[in-house]
Design an enzyme around this catalytic site. Sequence first.
Site, PDB file in Angstrom:
ATOM      1  N   GLY A 153      -1.846 -17.009  -6.099  1.00 23.87           N
ATOM      2  CA  GLY A 153      -2.494 -17.403  -4.855  1.00 23.87           C
ATOM      3  C   GLY A 153      -1.492 -17.692  -3.752  1.00 23.87           C
ATOM      4  CB  ALA A 160      -4.694  -8.556   7.288  1.00 21.93           C
ATOM      5  CG  HIS A 207     -24.199  17.936  -0.523  1.00 21.12           C
ATOM      6  ND1 HIS A 207     -24.119  17.166  -1.667  1.00 21.12           N
ATOM      7  CD2 HIS A 207     -24.231  19.245  -0.937  1.00 21.12           C
ATOM      8  CE1 HIS A 207     -24.129  17.972  -2.721  1.00 21.12           C
ATOM      9  NE2 HIS A 207     -24.202  19.236  -2.296  1.00 21.12           N
ATOM     10  N   GLY A 249      -5.191 -11.674  -9.949  1.00 19.40           N
ATOM     11  CA  GLY A 249      -5.890 -11.512  -8.686  1.00 19.40           C
ATOM     12  C   GLY A 249      -5.485 -10.220  -8.005  1.00 19.40           C
ATOM     13  CB  VAL A 250      -5.853  -9.123  -4.463  1.00 24.06           C
ATOM     14  CG1 VAL A 250      -5.485  -7.896  -3.653  1.00 24.06           C
ATOM     15  CG2 VAL A 250      -7.349  -9.404  -4.341  1.00 24.06           C
ATOM     16  CG  ASP A 303      -3.620 -15.911   5.395  1.00 21.17           C
ATOM     17  OD1 ASP A 303      -4.711 -15.357   5.629  1.00 21.17           O
ATOM     18  OD2 ASP A 303      -2.705 -15.368   4.755  1.00 21.17           O
ATOM     19  CE  LYS A 335      -3.195  -2.918   0.041  1.00 21.82           C
ATOM     20  NZ  LYS A 335      -2.289  -4.046  -0.185  1.00 21.82           N
TER      21      LYS A 335
END
Length: 467
Positions: free
Chosen positions: A273, A322, A446, A184-185, A314, A50
Amino acid sequence: MSYDLIVIGSGPGGYVGAIRAAQLGMKVAVVEKDKTLGGTCLNVGCIPSKALLSSSEEYEKTSHHLSTHGITVKGVSMDIPKMLKRKDAIVSKMSKGIEFLFRKNKITWLKGHGKFAGRNDVGILVAVDGDESETVVAKNVIVATGSNARHLPGLKVDNKIVCDNEGALAFESVPQKLGVIGAGVIGLELGSVWRRLGAEVTILEALPTFLGACDDAVSKEAFKLFTGQGLHIHFGVKIGEIKTSAKGAKIAYTDSDGKAQTLDCDRLIVSIGRVPNTQNLQLDQVGLAVDERGFIPVDGYCRTSQPGIYAVGDVVRGPMLAHKGEDEGVMVAELIAGQHPHIDYDCIPWVIYTSPEIAWVGRTEQQLVAEGRKYKSGQFPFAANGRALGMDSPDGFVKVLADEETEQILGVHIIGMAASDMIAEAAVAMEFKASAEDIGRICHPHPSLSEAMREASLAIYKRALNM
């Protein structure tokens, strides 16, 4: 040494579960073989990726999008070593933060590889193989050893030419041509990082569909946007021989039409994966074994078949996320303490941190069709949202699915800026069994991106106010 709880693994599920157990008054130890705490997520996964996504996005904005705001910038360049140094500094800061939390909560860090060594009259024996090997005992044990990248058979990952997620976070320069196996991600996120910085990125996906776990409307929009950005995505391919040298890799593959193709690239990322880290735990010493996929079987409360032994994250069924592991760690700690926690796995959000981001929670439309469940759908585009337009981020939409009769929200799907933050409102709503009308009647600020959530909910009733 004896403990109330020993956790094997210091990733999100492990360290969070340990902290919660300590808060509840338990004497806790965490076994971790790496030199830093935090597991894959913190050290070579979620956090560093990230950081690079953020840096590369700032570079792309400065290079290509600031002119829209009337800002002229010339001579933009990217200092890759400095970008990597920033990423490493963030990882180091957060890892030291976990060490601080361990000291604050009086959690012992047992440095070494943890594995089961049987039982005695006191409890479960855990052997710690490190610089100073020892065997400790606990009334309860949580296995939270995470996962590793899955590799292609016969292809050596050297993290120089052929890389998994770890190597792809540490390129010392931008490859001219980057190949990615797996859409994938991880493949999309890391492919996006290096595409923004100047690489020509080609992604090869074996599955016949793109982002099959997403709602069909989202996956179609994502494919259109990502290919428009310059990612070359091919799905339905069959990977053949891969040849590597000091200069790069040559991938032979068959495309979806059955035609033989070749991809030449300077670097290759393999992201097909992940597999659970359940090797070398000596599970048989306590009467446990993994299933055919390598996972430790558990019930809905992460209890194994053996008393006092739990597994989270996992290494067990469910999504490899996570935050899912964190919640399971907390649940187990509270369960051991005699409380009555639970997790609604249907309310766990998913996120892909591309640009635009993709996030969802609950059922997709195709799942509801397959289940034969009657539903209503509402959708609202960010192109009609004033805040999104002001931020020059009009791509994407929010889609809300609700039960046709009760109007309870069954799923929410977002592709757009800040989707990772917006999805939390949907998760809260689903946890409280809210209806689409509930969201539609809540006053949203808004202008804000969150108004799209309200408008999509109102669209179910043909009542969207700005469309």
